[in-house]
Design a protein around this motif. Structure first.
Motif, PDB file in Angstrom:
ATOM      1  N   SER A 153       3.313 -63.724  -5.198  1.00 17.47           N
ATOM      2  CA  SER A 153       4.308 -63.351  -6.188  1.00 17.47           C
ATOM      3  C   SER A 153       4.341 -64.406  -7.281  1.00 17.47           C
ATOM      4  CB  SER A 153       5.692 -63.246  -5.529  1.00 17.47           C
ATOM      5  OG  SER A 153       6.148 -64.541  -5.159  1.00 17.47           O
ATOM      6  N   GLU A 154       5.055 -64.113  -8.364  1.00 14.81           N
ATOM      7  CA  GLU A 154       5.146 -65.065  -9.462  1.00 14.81           C
ATOM      8  C   GLU A 154       5.736 -66.394  -9.007  1.00 14.81           C
ATOM      9  OE1 GLU A 154       6.172 -61.995  -9.597  1.00 14.81           O
ATOM     10  OE2 GLU A 154       5.051 -61.005 -11.200  1.00 14.81           O
ATOM     11  N   LEU A 155       6.645 -66.348  -8.046  1.00 20.26           N
ATOM     12  CA  LEU A 155       7.318 -67.564  -7.595  1.00 20.26           C
ATOM     13  C   LEU A 155       6.480 -68.360  -6.612  1.00 20.26           C
ATOM     14  CD1 LEU A 155      10.973 -66.224  -7.160  1.00 20.26           C
ATOM     15  CD2 LEU A 155       9.888 -67.245  -9.167  1.00 20.26           C
ATOM     16  N   ASP A 156       5.409 -67.762  -6.066  1.00 19.64           N
ATOM     17  CA  ASP A 156       4.543 -68.465  -5.117  1.00 19.64           C
ATOM     18  C   ASP A 156       3.271 -69.008  -5.755  1.00 19.64           C
ATOM     19  OD1 ASP A 156       6.231 -68.011  -2.961  1.00 19.64           O
ATOM     20  OD2 ASP A 156       5.368 -66.044  -2.546  1.00 19.64           O
ATOM     21  N   CYS A 157       3.166 -68.888  -7.059  1.00 19.62           N
ATOM     22  CA  CYS A 157       1.932 -69.300  -7.746  1.00 19.62           C
ATOM     23  C   CYS A 157       1.925 -70.807  -7.976  1.00 19.62           C
ATOM     24  CB  CYS A 157       1.794 -68.564  -9.081  1.00 19.62           C
ATOM     25  SG  CYS A 157       1.623 -66.786  -8.902  1.00 19.62           S
ATOM     26  N   GLU A 262      15.521 -74.371 -17.559  1.00 16.08           N
ATOM     27  CA  GLU A 262      15.850 -74.325 -16.150  1.00 16.08           C
ATOM     28  C   GLU A 262      14.831 -73.446 -15.424  1.00 16.08           C
ATOM     29  OE1 GLU A 262      18.165 -76.020 -14.637  1.00 16.08           O
ATOM     30  OE2 GLU A 262      18.993 -76.898 -16.477  1.00 16.08           O
ATOM     31  N   LYS A 263      14.727 -73.640 -14.118  1.00 19.25           N
ATOM     32  CA  LYS A 263      13.746 -72.893 -13.333  1.00 19.25           C
ATOM     33  C   LYS A 263      13.966 -71.388 -13.452  1.00 19.25           C
ATOM     34  CE  LYS A 263      11.419 -73.160  -8.884  1.00 19.25           C
ATOM     35  NZ  LYS A 263      11.399 -73.777  -7.548  1.00 19.25           N
ATOM     36  N   SER A 264      15.215 -70.973 -13.464  1.00 18.84           N
ATOM     37  CA  SER A 264      15.521 -69.542 -13.568  1.00 18.84           C
ATOM     38  C   SER A 264      15.063 -68.975 -14.906  1.00 18.84           C
ATOM     39  CB  SER A 264      17.023 -69.313 -13.388  1.00 18.84           C
ATOM     40  OG  SER A 264      17.755 -70.055 -14.365  1.00 18.84           O
ATOM     41  N   GLU A 265      15.149 -69.786 -15.959  1.00 20.60           N
ATOM     42  CA  GLU A 265      14.703 -69.333 -17.280  1.00 20.60           C
ATOM     43  C   GLU A 265      13.190 -69.175 -17.311  1.00 20.60           C
ATOM     44  OE1 GLU A 265      17.278 -70.997 -20.763  1.00 20.60           O
ATOM     45  OE2 GLU A 265      17.001 -72.616 -19.323  1.00 20.60           O
ATOM     46  N   ARG A 266      12.474 -70.101 -16.693  1.00 21.72           N
ATOM     47  CA  ARG A 266      11.015 -70.010 -16.660  1.00 21.72           C
ATOM     48  C   ARG A 266      10.545 -68.804 -15.859  1.00 21.72           C
ATOM     49  NH1 ARG A 266       8.091 -75.890 -16.225  1.00 21.72           N
ATOM     50  NH2 ARG A 266       9.318 -76.992 -17.793  1.00 21.72           N
ATOM     51  N   ASN A 267      11.277 -68.480 -14.812  1.00 27.14           N
ATOM     52  CA  ASN A 267      10.880 -67.332 -13.983  1.00 27.14           C
ATOM     53  C   ASN A 267      10.841 -66.042 -14.785  1.00 27.14           C
ATOM     54  OD1 ASN A 267      10.637 -68.991 -11.756  1.00 27.14           O
ATOM     55  ND2 ASN A 267      12.679 -68.514 -10.948  1.00 27.14           N
ATOM     56  N   HIS A 268      11.669 -65.948 -15.801  1.00 22.58           N
ATOM     57  CA  HIS A 268      11.675 -64.765 -16.667  1.00 22.58           C
ATOM     58  C   HIS A 268      10.322 -64.572 -17.341  1.00 22.58           C
ATOM     59  CE1 HIS A 268      12.906 -61.867 -19.704  1.00 22.58           C
ATOM     60  NE2 HIS A 268      12.491 -62.701 -20.647  1.00 22.58           N
ATOM     61  N   PHE A 269       9.688 -65.672 -17.741  1.00 20.52           N
ATOM     62  CA  PHE A 269       8.407 -65.606 -18.441  1.00 20.52           C
ATOM     63  C   PHE A 269       7.219 -65.526 -17.477  1.00 20.52           C
ATOM     64  CE2 PHE A 269      11.266 -67.717 -21.444  1.00 20.52           C
ATOM     65  CZ  PHE A 269      11.070 -66.948 -22.574  1.00 20.52           C
ATOM     66  N   ARG A 270       7.484 -65.580 -16.181  1.00 20.63           N
ATOM     67  CA  ARG A 270       6.404 -65.458 -15.197  1.00 20.63           C
ATOM     68  C   ARG A 270       6.118 -63.995 -14.831  1.00 20.63           C
ATOM     69  NH1 ARG A 270       8.828 -70.468 -13.184  1.00 20.63           N
ATOM     70  NH2 ARG A 270       7.259 -72.100 -13.462  1.00 20.63           N
ATOM     71  N   LYS A 271       6.905 -63.090 -15.355  1.00 19.50           N
ATOM     72  CA  LYS A 271       6.750 -61.675 -15.002  1.00 19.50           C
ATOM     73  C   LYS A 271       5.882 -60.907 -15.997  1.00 19.50           C
ATOM     74  CE  LYS A 271      11.293 -61.747 -12.788  1.00 19.50           C
ATOM     75  NZ  LYS A 271      12.687 -61.215 -12.793  1.00 19.50           N
ATOM     76  N   TYR A 298       5.150 -64.482 -28.210  1.00 17.89           N
ATOM     77  CA  TYR A 298       5.443 -64.074 -26.830  1.00 17.89           C
ATOM     78  C   TYR A 298       4.832 -65.100 -25.881  1.00 17.89           C
ATOM     79  CZ  TYR A 298       6.471 -59.575 -29.036  1.00 17.89           C
ATOM     80  OH  TYR A 298       6.987 -58.584 -29.834  1.00 17.89           O
ATOM     81  N   LEU A 299       5.481 -65.302 -24.747  1.00 18.28           N
ATOM     82  CA  LEU A 299       5.048 -66.302 -23.768  1.00 18.28           C
ATOM     83  C   LEU A 299       4.844 -65.662 -22.399  1.00 18.28           C
ATOM     84  CD1 LEU A 299       4.643 -69.308 -22.838  1.00 18.28           C
ATOM     85  CD2 LEU A 299       7.122 -69.382 -22.479  1.00 18.28           C
ATOM     86  N   TYR A 300       3.792 -66.098 -21.712  1.00 21.61           N
ATOM     87  CA  TYR A 300       3.517 -65.674 -20.343  1.00 21.61           C
ATOM     88  C   TYR A 300       3.186 -66.936 -19.547  1.00 21.61           C
ATOM     89  CZ  TYR A 300       1.475 -62.792 -16.545  1.00 21.61           C
ATOM     90  OH  TYR A 300       1.201 -62.183 -15.337  1.00 21.61           O
ATOM     91  N   ILE A 301       4.058 -67.321 -18.608  1.00 17.79           N
ATOM     92  CA  ILE A 301       3.796 -68.470 -17.738  1.00 17.79           C
ATOM     93  C   ILE A 301       3.000 -67.977 -16.539  1.00 17.79           C
ATOM     94  CG2 ILE A 301       4.814 -70.322 -16.367  1.00 17.79           C
ATOM     95  CD1 ILE A 301       7.193 -70.344 -18.201  1.00 17.79           C
ATOM     96  N   LEU A 302       1.780 -68.468 -16.399  1.00 19.47           N
ATOM     97  CA  LEU A 302       0.817 -67.922 -15.447  1.00 19.47           C
ATOM     98  C   LEU A 302       0.898 -68.542 -14.063  1.00 19.47           C
ATOM     99  CD1 LEU A 302      -2.177 -68.065 -17.951  1.00 19.47           C
ATOM    100  CD2 LEU A 302      -0.882 -66.011 -17.332  1.00 19.47           C
ATOM    101  N   SER A 303       1.604 -69.655 -13.925  1.00 22.46           N
ATOM    102  CA  SER A 303       1.664 -70.358 -12.641  1.00 22.46           C
ATOM    103  C   SER A 303       3.094 -70.806 -12.369  1.00 22.46           C
ATOM    104  CB  SER A 303       0.718 -71.564 -12.659  1.00 22.46           C
ATOM    105  OG  SER A 303       1.105 -72.459 -13.689  1.00 22.46           O
ATOM    106  N   ASN A 304       3.251 -71.512 -11.244  1.00 21.17           N
ATOM    107  CA  ASN A 304       4.572 -72.047 -10.898  1.00 21.17           C
ATOM    108  C   ASN A 304       4.379 -73.403 -10.218  1.00 21.17           C
ATOM    109  OD1 ASN A 304       7.307 -72.296 -10.500  1.00 21.17           O
ATOM    110  ND2 ASN A 304       7.410 -70.890  -8.780  1.00 21.17           N
ATOM    111  N   TYR A 305       3.607 -74.257 -10.883  1.00 22.55           N
ATOM    112  CA  TYR A 305       3.284 -75.558 -10.304  1.00 22.55           C
ATOM    113  C   TYR A 305       4.534 -76.402 -10.101  1.00 22.55           C
ATOM    114  CZ  TYR A 305      -1.542 -74.435 -11.659  1.00 22.55           C
ATOM    115  OH  TYR A 305      -2.763 -73.834 -11.820  1.00 22.55           O
TER     116      TYR A 305
END
Length: 390
Positions: A153-157, A262-271, A298-305
């Motif tokens: 999932s996006e949060l496990d990347c 914040e982490k919650s804000e970044r998660n929005h761009f991981r989808k 537009y932004l797409y965060i591809l990982s969750n390091y």
């Protein structure tokens, strides 16, 4: 013959020693060589202080980067797109104190404001550098050893689940393909960039854009486009200095925003690709034609390091304000320019051309304004710089 050569060498060496003796206590003149004040800093940003301090110029041709080396290029004629790949191992400067000082020494309010933004960014970077407490060995020791059977999932990347840049690229290329297909039949300009994350840095891996921008705004043919992209890919041309300052400031503000999210804000761009911001800009062609456009990012965060900066993808769309594309507006302006040039030429053949009928003050004033706006290609810095590069 060899002895003659040796003797000659000895005489030359003796003469050089005599010259050194003669100048030892004399006056030696040294030419001061001006250093080019361009800095490549963490975050994949170049700060061209030379241009920022030069108030006498306008028409600034902005490159995607002045330091990154282009390694390869792929053209897709069916999509009218080009993908440019860069060397991600270039050394970047971690301390931004020198460019900050140079900008402050200018005593210009706009550059001082830019220095404030860069200084705040520098503080964040220095803090990030000190926070690198976990080593690669520690990460590997707690990394999951078992293969993952299901997609993450996006949060496990993250690095603990074996995530890496290659996996980020898989997500990015799918988004790039969808983006290209969306813009395939559009006359609007667009581009994207993929950044690889490091401990406290993000470096550009790939940049792609539609080729129509080079044709219509830079008036280049296909061979010139290829040559320029392999040397110094261009992204935009700013007519006024304050626009360039805003462009540099925006790049730092974007990274500050990402760092401070914040982490919650970044998660929005991981989808997937999510809207970041919008602004209006003046796009300028090499023949000094200006088109007002809407710039969207537009932004797409591809990982969750967890212990390094994320791999990200940025997409930029340049849309018209109104129902006409930038290409159509430029064509209309150039047609008008051509017609007026022809009318002026025909008027010169009129026997009354030098008479009072052609000396109307209002007409002459309007003509001068028009010439300043549309016929200044000879004095255009962008046109000259492009000619030098080609």
């Amino acid at each position: 013959m060899q002895q003659v050569v040796v003797h000659k060498k000895k005489r030359i060496k003796k003469n050089q020693k005599e010259q050194l003796k003669n100048t030892k206590y004399g006056y030696l003149l040294f030419q001061n060589v001006d250093q080019i004040k361009v800095f490549y800093v963490v975050g994949d940003i170049d700060i061209d202080v030379d241009q920022l301090l030069n108030k006498d110029f306008f028409n600034i041709c902005v490159s995607i980067n002045q330091f990154n080396k282009v390694t390869s290029m792929i053209k897709q004629p069916d999509l009218d797109f080009v993908d440019i790949f860069f060397d991600t191992n270039m050394q970047r400067q971690g301390d931004l104190s020198v460019p900050i000082r140079l900008l402050r020494d200018s005593h210009q309010s706009d550059l001082n404001s830019l220095a404030d933004i860069i200084e705040y960014y520098n503080q964040i970077i220095q803090k990030k550098m000190k926070q690198q407490s976990q080593s690669i060995q520690q990460i590997q020791s707690i990394q999951h050893q078992l293969p993952i059977s299901e997609p993450l999932s996006e949060l496990d990347c993250d690095e603990y689940h074996g995530w890496n840049f290659e996996k980020s690229l898989e997500k990015a290329w799918k988004a790039v393909y969808d983006f290209k297909m969306e813009m395939k039949d559009s006359k609007n300009h667009c581009c994207y960039a993929i950044f690889k994350g490091y401990e406290y840095d993000q470096v550009k891996y790939c940049f792609g854009q539609k080729l129509d921008y080079y044709r219509h705004f830079y008036c280049l043919n296909e061979e010139q486009i290829d040559f320029l992209n392999m040397r110094k890919p261009l992204i935009f041309n700013y007519k006024y200095l304050h626009q360039y300052i805003q462009f540099v400031a925006a790049r730092f503000k974007r990274l500050i925003m990402i760092f401070n999210q914040e982490k919650s804000e970044r998660n929005h761009f991981r989808k997937g690709l999510k809207f970041l911001f919008e602004q209006e800009i003046d796009a300028v062609s090499v023949d000094n034609l200006t088109v007002r456009l809407k710039f969207q990012e537009y932004l797409y965060i591809l990982s969750n390091y967890k212990n390094q900066q994320d791999d990200v993808m940025l997409v930029q769309k340049i849309l018209p304000i109104g129902d006409k594309s930038a290409t159509d507006i430029l064509k209309a302006q150039r047609n008008l320019k051509s017609q007026l040039s022809e009318e002026e030429y025909n008027s010169m053949k009129n026997p009354f051309y030098g008479g009072q009928i052609y000396r109307d003050v209002i007409y002459e004033a309007q003509s001068e304004i028009f010439k300043d706006k549309f016929y200044s290609i000879v004095e255009n810095n962008v046109y000259q710089s492009l000619q030098e590069q080609l």
